[in-house]
Design a protein around this motif. Structure first.
Motif, PDB file in Angstrom:
ATOM      1  N   GLU A 108       0.125  18.463  -4.941  1.00 28.91           N
ATOM      2  CA  GLU A 108      -0.059  18.096  -6.419  1.00 28.91           C
ATOM      3  C   GLU A 108       1.605  17.767  -6.877  1.00 28.91           C
ATOM      4  N   VAL A 109       2.507  18.305  -6.124  1.00 26.62           N
ATOM      5  CA  VAL A 109       3.899  17.917  -6.263  1.00 26.62           C
ATOM      6  C   VAL A 109       3.927  16.461  -5.608  1.00 26.62           C
ATOM      7  N   ARG A 110       3.343  16.372  -4.511  1.00 30.67           N
ATOM      8  CA  ARG A 110       3.500  15.042  -3.859  1.00 30.67           C
ATOM      9  C   ARG A 110       3.074  13.944  -4.732  1.00 30.67           C
ATOM     10  N   LEU A 111       1.908  14.041  -5.191  1.00 29.31           N
ATOM     11  CA  LEU A 111       1.128  13.196  -6.040  1.00 29.31           C
ATOM     12  C   LEU A 111       2.065  12.912  -7.400  1.00 29.31           C
ATOM     13  N   ASP A 112       2.611  13.925  -7.626  1.00 27.40           N
ATOM     14  CA  ASP A 112       3.634  13.814  -9.036  1.00 27.40           C
ATOM     15  C   ASP A 112       4.800  12.697  -8.662  1.00 27.40           C
ATOM     16  N   MET A 113       5.389  12.974  -7.668  1.00 26.63           N
ATOM     17  CA  MET A 113       6.118  12.060  -7.043  1.00 26.63           C
ATOM     18  C   MET A 113       5.910  10.804  -6.873  1.00 26.63           C
ATOM     19  N   LEU A 114       4.704  10.539  -6.434  1.00 27.65           N
ATOM     20  CA  LEU A 114       4.114   9.282  -6.157  1.00 27.65           C
ATOM     21  C   LEU A 114       3.875   8.431  -7.369  1.00 27.65           C
TER      22      LEU A 114
ATOM     23  N   GLY B 242       0.893  -1.311  -0.141  1.00 30.26           N
ATOM     24  CA  GLY B 242      -0.036  -0.003   0.008  1.00 30.26           C
ATOM     25  C   GLY B 242       1.084   1.304  -0.074  1.00 30.26           C
ATOM     26  N   LEU B 243       0.674   2.077  -0.970  1.00 37.39           N
ATOM     27  CA  LEU B 243       1.543   3.390  -1.145  1.00 37.39           C
ATOM     28  C   LEU B 243       0.596   4.573  -0.952  1.00 37.39           C
ATOM     29  N   GLY B 244       1.108   5.610  -0.594  1.00 44.86           N
ATOM     30  CA  GLY B 244       0.591   6.859  -0.408  1.00 44.86           C
ATOM     31  C   GLY B 244       1.561   8.014  -0.690  1.00 44.86           C
ATOM     32  N   SER B 245       0.925   9.366  -0.786  1.00 48.54           N
ATOM     33  CA  SER B 245       1.712  10.564  -0.792  1.00 48.54           C
ATOM     34  C   SER B 245       2.171  11.124   0.421  1.00 48.54           C
ATOM     35  N   GLY B 246       1.855  10.402   1.478  1.00 48.81           N
ATOM     36  CA  GLY B 246       2.703  10.824   2.850  1.00 48.81           C
ATOM     37  C   GLY B 246       1.973  11.805   3.697  1.00 48.81           C
ATOM     38  N   GLU B 247       2.464  11.957   4.902  1.00 56.81           N
ATOM     39  CA  GLU B 247       2.394  12.901   5.774  1.00 56.81           C
ATOM     40  C   GLU B 247       3.543  13.740   6.212  1.00 56.81           C
ATOM     41  N   ASN B 248       3.365  14.977   6.401  1.00 54.87           N
ATOM     42  CA  ASN B 248       4.429  15.842   6.976  1.00 54.87           C
ATOM     43  C   ASN B 248       4.885  15.106   8.217  1.00 54.87           C
ATOM     44  N   LEU B 249       4.079  14.554   9.160  1.00 52.63           N
ATOM     45  CA  LEU B 249       4.356  13.976  10.593  1.00 52.63           C
ATOM     46  C   LEU B 249       5.395  13.162  10.218  1.00 52.63           C
ATOM     47  N   ASN B 250       5.717  12.398   9.245  1.00 51.37           N
ATOM     48  CA  ASN B 250       6.678  11.055   9.214  1.00 51.37           C
ATOM     49  C   ASN B 250       7.976  11.332   8.117  1.00 51.37           C
ATOM     50  N   GLU B 251       7.365  12.441   7.319  1.00 54.54           N
ATOM     51  CA  GLU B 251       8.397  12.557   5.893  1.00 54.54           C
ATOM     52  C   GLU B 251       9.284  13.610   6.338  1.00 54.54           C
ATOM     53  N   HIS B 252       8.837  14.692   7.220  1.00 53.88           N
ATOM     54  CA  HIS B 252       9.827  15.800   7.375  1.00 53.88           C
ATOM     55  C   HIS B 252      11.404  15.577   7.760  1.00 53.88           C
ATOM     56  N   VAL B 253      11.491  14.354   8.697  1.00 53.22           N
ATOM     57  CA  VAL B 253      12.621  14.036   9.299  1.00 53.22           C
ATOM     58  C   VAL B 253      13.731  14.060   8.427  1.00 53.22           C
ATOM     59  N   VAL B 254      13.678  13.760   7.237  1.00 50.35           N
ATOM     60  CA  VAL B 254      14.827  13.622   6.136  1.00 50.35           C
ATOM     61  C   VAL B 254      15.067  15.033   5.820  1.00 50.35           C
ATOM     62  N   GLY B 255      14.549  16.002   6.152  1.00 49.66           N
ATOM     63  CA  GLY B 255      14.997  17.386   5.745  1.00 49.66           C
ATOM     64  C   GLY B 255      14.585  17.924   4.235  1.00 49.66           C
ATOM     65  N   ALA B 256      14.031  17.182   3.613  1.00 51.48           N
ATOM     66  CA  ALA B 256      13.681  17.357   2.124  1.00 51.48           C
ATOM     67  C   ALA B 256      12.481  18.198   1.855  1.00 51.48           C
ATOM     68  N   GLY B 257      11.920  19.035   2.896  1.00 50.24           N
ATOM     69  CA  GLY B 257      10.798  19.851   3.118  1.00 50.24           C
ATOM     70  C   GLY B 257       9.560  19.226   2.521  1.00 50.24           C
TER      71      GLY B 257
END
Length: 321
Positions: free
Chosen positions: A122-128, A102-117
Motif C-alpha cells: 500500500e505504501v509503494r502504491l502511494d509512492m507510485l 511503463g511504470l510500476g511499484s517495483g520489486e524488492n529484487l531491484n530496488e533494495h540496492v539503494v538501501g531505502a528499505g
C-alpha cells in the motif's frame, strides 16, 4: 486484431545483444517492443542485468519503426520521479515519438540496492501515485516544486520536451493499482490474463485505453530442450506476484522455486514448436480484453531462431486472434 510485441529481456542477454534482438524483431514484423528494467536477474542462470535506459537509447537509433516501452520502470526507489521524467522525455525525442513509459511499484529484487528499505504494498502504491503526478507535471513543461509525503522536488524543469509526451502505462495486480491505472494512466499493463483486472481498470476511467499483457514462451524444435531451458531460467515465474515482489535476490528465487518441476513449468509456458500451443497460450489474454501482448522468448542465445520462426510461422498465426 491483437498487436504482438517482443520483449528485450535484460535478465538473459547483454546490452549489445539486446539491441541486435530488437532490430531483428522489427525486421520480423513485431508490432511493438518492451524492455525489462532490472538490477538483478531473477535467477543466476539467466546471467545478465544491463542498464535498460542505455539499451533503449541505442535501440532508438538502431531501429526506425518499432515502438519501444519500459515494462516496467519503478520511479520510486532506484530512480527519483524527476529523473524518470527526464529520461522518458529524452527517449521520446530520440525515438521520434515511439516511446511509452511503463511504470510500476517495483520489486524488492531491484530496488533494495539503494538501501531505502522495502515498505508494504500500500505504501509503494502511494509512492507510485505521487511519482506519476510529478512526472505528468514535468511532461507538461512545468517548473515543479513539490513537497509530498514521499518525494521532494526543487524547481525541476525539462528543457528538452518532445512534441507529444510519452504515454504512461501503469502495471496492475489488484484493485488499488487498477484504480490508479484507470485514473492516471494512458494504458494498463498486466502479466496475468485476468478479465477482472481490466474491468476494474475500466471502472475507474480506463475504458477505451490500450491494455498490454506479457507472456513467456520457449520456442525450440526440440521440445525437451525447450522445457529444460524454461525450467532452468523461468521457474521463478510460477511464484506469483505477491511472492515475486518481495524476494530480495536470485538466491531467494532459487530457493523459492527449488521444488518447481520441469513439467510444472511446461503446463504454464508453451514450449517447443507447436504453433497452435503458442496461439492457445495467447488466447486467454485476448479473451480477457488485452489489446497487445508482448512475448518473452526464454533463452538469451535463442532469439534469432525464435525471430525467424515468428516471422514465418507464429506471427501470421497470431494475427488470426
Amino acid at each position: 486484431m491483437v498487436r504482438i510485441g517482443y520483449t528485450m529481456m535484460t535478465e538473459q542477454a547483454g546490452p549489445r545483444e539486446l539491441v541486435s534482438h530488437v532490430v531483428g524483431a522489427e525486421q520480423a514484423g513485431f508490432d511493438f517492443s518492451v524492455i525489462s528494467d532490472h538490477f538483478f536477474p531473477w535467477l543466476e542462470e539467466q546471467g545478465h542485468a544491463p542498464y535498460a535506459w542505455s539499451v533503449l537509447g541505442a535501440a532508438a537509433q538502431a531501429t526506425s519503426r518499432i515502438p519501444l516501452m519500459t515494462y516496467v520502470t519503478c520511479p520510486t526507489f532506484r530512480y527519483h520521479p524527476a529523473v524518470v521524467a527526464q529520461k522518458a522525455a529524452t527517449m521520446q525525442i530520440l525515438s521520434g515519438g515511439r516511446f511509452r513509459l511503463g511504470l510500476g511499484s517495483g520489486e524488492n529484487l531491484n530496488e533494495h540496492v539503494v538501501g531505502a528499505g522495502w515498505p508494504a504494498a500500500e505504501v509503494r502504491l502511494d509512492m507510485l501515485e505521487e511519482a506519476v503526478d510529478i512526472i505528468r507535471r514535468m511532461f507538461d513543461g512545468e517548473s515543479v516544486n513539490h513537497h509530498g509525503a514521499h518525494f521532494d522536488v526543487e524547481d525541476a524543469k525539462l528543457w528538452d520536451l518532445p512534441d507529444q509526451p510519452p504515454p504512461i502505462g501503469i502495471a496492475v495486480s489488484g484493485p488499488r493499482s487498477c484504480e490508479l491505472a484507470g485514473r492516471s494512466g494512458d494504458l494498463v499493463i498486466g502479466t496475468e490474463p485476468k478479465a477482472e483486472l481490466l474491468q476494474q481498470f475500466d471502472a475507474h476511467g480506463g475504458a477505451g485505453k490500450p491494455r498490454v499483457g506479457q507472456l513467456p514462451v520457449c520456442y525450440d524444435p526440440d521440445r525437451d530442450a525447450a522445457v529444460a531451458r524454461a525450467h532452468e531460467q523461468f521457474r521463478w515465474a510460477l511464484g506469483g506476484w505477491k511472492v515475486n515482489a518481495e524476494l530480495p535476490g536470485p538466491d531467494a528465487f532459487d530457493q523459492a522455486s527449488s521444488f518447481t518441476r520441469p513439467e510444472d513449468v511446461a503446463k504454464e509456458i508453451p514450449c517447443g514448436d507447436d504453433v497452435d500451443a503458442f496461439v492457445e497460450a495467447v488466447r486467454p489474454y485476448t479473451e480477457a480484453g488485452y489489446t497487445e501482448v508482448a512475448l518473452v522468448q526464454i533463452g538469451g542465445d535463442q532469439q534469432q531462431p525464435f525471430l525467424e520462426w515468428a516471422r514465418a510461422t507464429l506471427l501470421p498465426a497470431l494475427r488470426s486472434l
